[in-house]
Design a protein around this motif. Structure first.
Motif, PDB file in Angstrom:
ATOM      1  N   TRP A 265       0.845  -1.192   0.000  1.00 34.46           N
ATOM      2  CA  TRP A 265       0.000   0.000   0.000  1.00 34.46           C
ATOM      3  C   TRP A 265       0.882   1.245   0.000  1.00 34.46           C
ATOM      4  CZ3 TRP A 265      -5.454  -0.310   0.270  1.00 34.46           C
ATOM      5  CH2 TRP A 265      -5.966  -1.604   0.471  1.00 34.46           C
ATOM      6  N   GLU A 266       0.453   2.279  -0.744  1.00 37.47           N
ATOM      7  CA  GLU A 266       1.261   3.496  -0.848  1.00 37.47           C
ATOM      8  C   GLU A 266       0.364   4.714  -0.998  1.00 37.47           C
ATOM      9  OE1 GLU A 266       4.183   5.436  -4.165  1.00 37.47           O
ATOM     10  OE2 GLU A 266       4.825   3.469  -3.365  1.00 37.47           O
ATOM     11  N   VAL A 267       0.825   5.835  -0.443  1.00 38.30           N
ATOM     12  CA  VAL A 267       0.184   7.129  -0.679  1.00 38.30           C
ATOM     13  C   VAL A 267       1.256   8.196  -0.588  1.00 38.30           C
ATOM     14  CG1 VAL A 267      -0.403   7.635   1.746  1.00 38.30           C
ATOM     15  CG2 VAL A 267      -1.801   8.591  -0.112  1.00 38.30           C
ATOM     16  N   THR A 268       1.101   9.251  -1.381  1.00 33.60           N
ATOM     17  CA  THR A 268       1.974  10.418  -1.331  1.00 33.60           C
ATOM     18  C   THR A 268       1.142  11.617  -0.913  1.00 33.60           C
ATOM     19  OG1 THR A 268       3.396   9.540  -3.083  1.00 33.60           O
ATOM     20  CG2 THR A 268       3.553  11.896  -2.617  1.00 33.60           C
ATOM     21  N   THR A 269       1.549  12.279   0.148  1.00 36.71           N
ATOM     22  CA  THR A 269       0.805  13.424   0.662  1.00 36.71           C
ATOM     23  C   THR A 269       1.142  14.681  -0.126  1.00 36.71           C
ATOM     24  OG1 THR A 269       2.483  14.240   2.209  1.00 36.71           O
ATOM     25  CG2 THR A 269       1.087  12.412   2.966  1.00 36.71           C
ATOM     26  N   PRO A 270       0.361  15.743   0.010  1.00 32.90           N
ATOM     27  CA  PRO A 270       0.810  17.057  -0.452  1.00 32.90           C
ATOM     28  C   PRO A 270       2.002  17.509   0.394  1.00 32.90           C
ATOM     29  CG  PRO A 270      -1.566  17.019  -0.041  1.00 32.90           C
ATOM     30  CD  PRO A 270      -1.010  15.757   0.545  1.00 32.90           C
ATOM     31  N   PRO A 271       2.678  18.594   0.022  1.00 31.26           N
ATOM     32  CA  PRO A 271       3.782  19.099   0.847  1.00 31.26           C
ATOM     33  C   PRO A 271       3.314  19.372   2.283  1.00 31.26           C
ATOM     34  CG  PRO A 271       3.804  20.169  -1.288  1.00 31.26           C
ATOM     35  CD  PRO A 271       2.533  19.370  -1.240  1.00 31.26           C
TER      36      PRO A 271
END
Length: 389
Positions: A93-99
């Motif tokens: 599982w993966e997610v990239t947040t905003p800055p």
């Protein structure tokens, strides 16, 4: 059978070229962008901080149906809402947040509704339990990083409390000179954590030892001892309400047990002129309550991001803020600080203005931060430079 001289040299050269080629091939394998967070468990690549301060989270959980990254608290620099992760064909599982904002942020993972700590990150005591934390370095600040300077020590100090009937633990920072200059005595700061945290907080989340190491090395702060005790203390036999922890015995424990023990076991300057108390949030209220009620014990008081809820000058803290001559005569420093993005900013700023109009000498310091460790690191950095001067 050993080959002839010429053939042997050619074989050696070929082997060397193969080794070099292998090294180049291994070294040019594409690395994932960014860098591991400094709060990761050693050897873990994720969470990963990208150059623009976006954060990549990963978790391998092939059987899970839904996974989220959940920041703790609405003021969290990771953001106010959970991030839903996506699963690939390998069950990762993966997610990239905003800055995100630089600083230290508590978070947890939610796997099919179950809240767990991230196995990739170190755990810290916050929100009343061990919980995951993410350190995002500020590219503009390094005053709380471990520089190549002489370092002090942080020691666990255990003591039996008759007031609470329990074994208690404080952490004690001793400056670099403490071990070298064995005939020297030092001033003492009693430094308190916030609600839901523990005596570990200032040295682990707050990095107070590195802040002081750096300041002392730069001759910007006096070498001092810092005592960090647990702010939760109830009288022996008291019954906690379900899910709660009491604080009502903290002042008695500090004054009648801890301070005398520290003065016996460490080389302190054991008088009010060389003794300070400060804290953040809940600890700010404790510092004000204990310090202002015991001006014969403390001459330096600091309140970071708290202590003035429902402030009434004639009633709060025993009405001491109506007696400007006494406060100005007894206190060497009254320090108040707050972040502008903190929900309690207006309330504390108003208290500062009331105190100012009452002609009570104090220092007001504000930053742009919310109710978070990045603010308190900055507050302490400035506060420490004024202590015992």
């Amino acid at each position: 059978m050993k080959p002839s001289g010429t053939r042997y040299l050619l074989l050696q050269l070929a082997a060397s070229l193969c080794l070099v080629a292998g090294s180049i091939s291994a070294g040019t394998a594409e690395a994932p962008p960014g860098r591991p967070a400094p709060s990761n468990v050693p050897g873990r690549d994720y969470p990963r901080i990208l150059p623009d301060l976006r954060i990549v989270f990963r978790l391998k959980a092939p059987q899970a149906r839904e996974v989220q990254v959940a920041p703790k608290g609405k003021d969290n620099g990771l953001g106010p809402e959970p991030y839903t992760m996506k699963k690939d064909s390998n069950g990762v599982w993966e997610v990239t947040t905003p800055p995100v904002r630089p600083g230290f942020h508590y978070y947890e993972l939610v796997v099919d509704g179950l809240r767990i700590n991230d196995p990739n990150s170190e755990t810290y005591f916050g929100w009343g339990q061990p919980t995951s934390g993410l350190e995002v370095p500020d590219p503009q600040l390094d005053f709380y990083q471990a520089r190549d300077v002489p370092h002090g020590e942080v020691r666990a100090f255990f003591y039996h409390s008759k007031i609470t009937g329990l074994l208690r633990r404080a952490f004690v920072y001793t400056p670099p000179a403490y071990e070298r200059m064995t005939s020297r005595r030092f001033p003492v700061l009693y430094l308190q954590h916030g609600a839901g945290e523990s005596e570990r907080a200032w040295s682990v989340q707050g990095r107070v030892n590195f802040i002081l190491d750096n300041l002392i090395a730069a001759q910007k702060a006096k070498p001092m001892i810092v005592v960090m005790d647990n702010g939760y203390a109830r009288p022996a036999g008291a019954t906690n309400a379900p899910g709660s922890r009491g604080t009502e015995a903290f002042g008695a424990v500090l004054l009648r047990e801890l301070i005398p023990l520290i003065d016996v076991n460490y080389r302190t300057l054991a008088d009010r002129r060389h003794r300070a108390i400060a804290g953040l949030s809940m600890g700010a209220g404790q510092a004000l309550q204990v310090g202002l009620s015991n001006l014969d014990t403390f001459a330096w008081i600091g309140a970071f991001s708290g202590g003035f809820r429902d402030f009434k000058p004639a009633e709060s803290y025993g009405g001491i803020f109506t007696d400007a001559p006494r406060l100005n005569n007894r206190l060497r420093l009254l320090w108040l600080s707050m972040g502008q993005a903190d929900a309690g900013y207006e309330e504390m700023k108003t208290a500062h203005l009331v105190i100012e109009r009452a002609n009570i000498r104090h220092v007001w310091f504000e930053t742009s931060d919310a109710h978070e460790w990045q603010a308190w690191r900055k507050h302490f950095y400035e506060f420490a430079q004024r202590l015992f001067q």
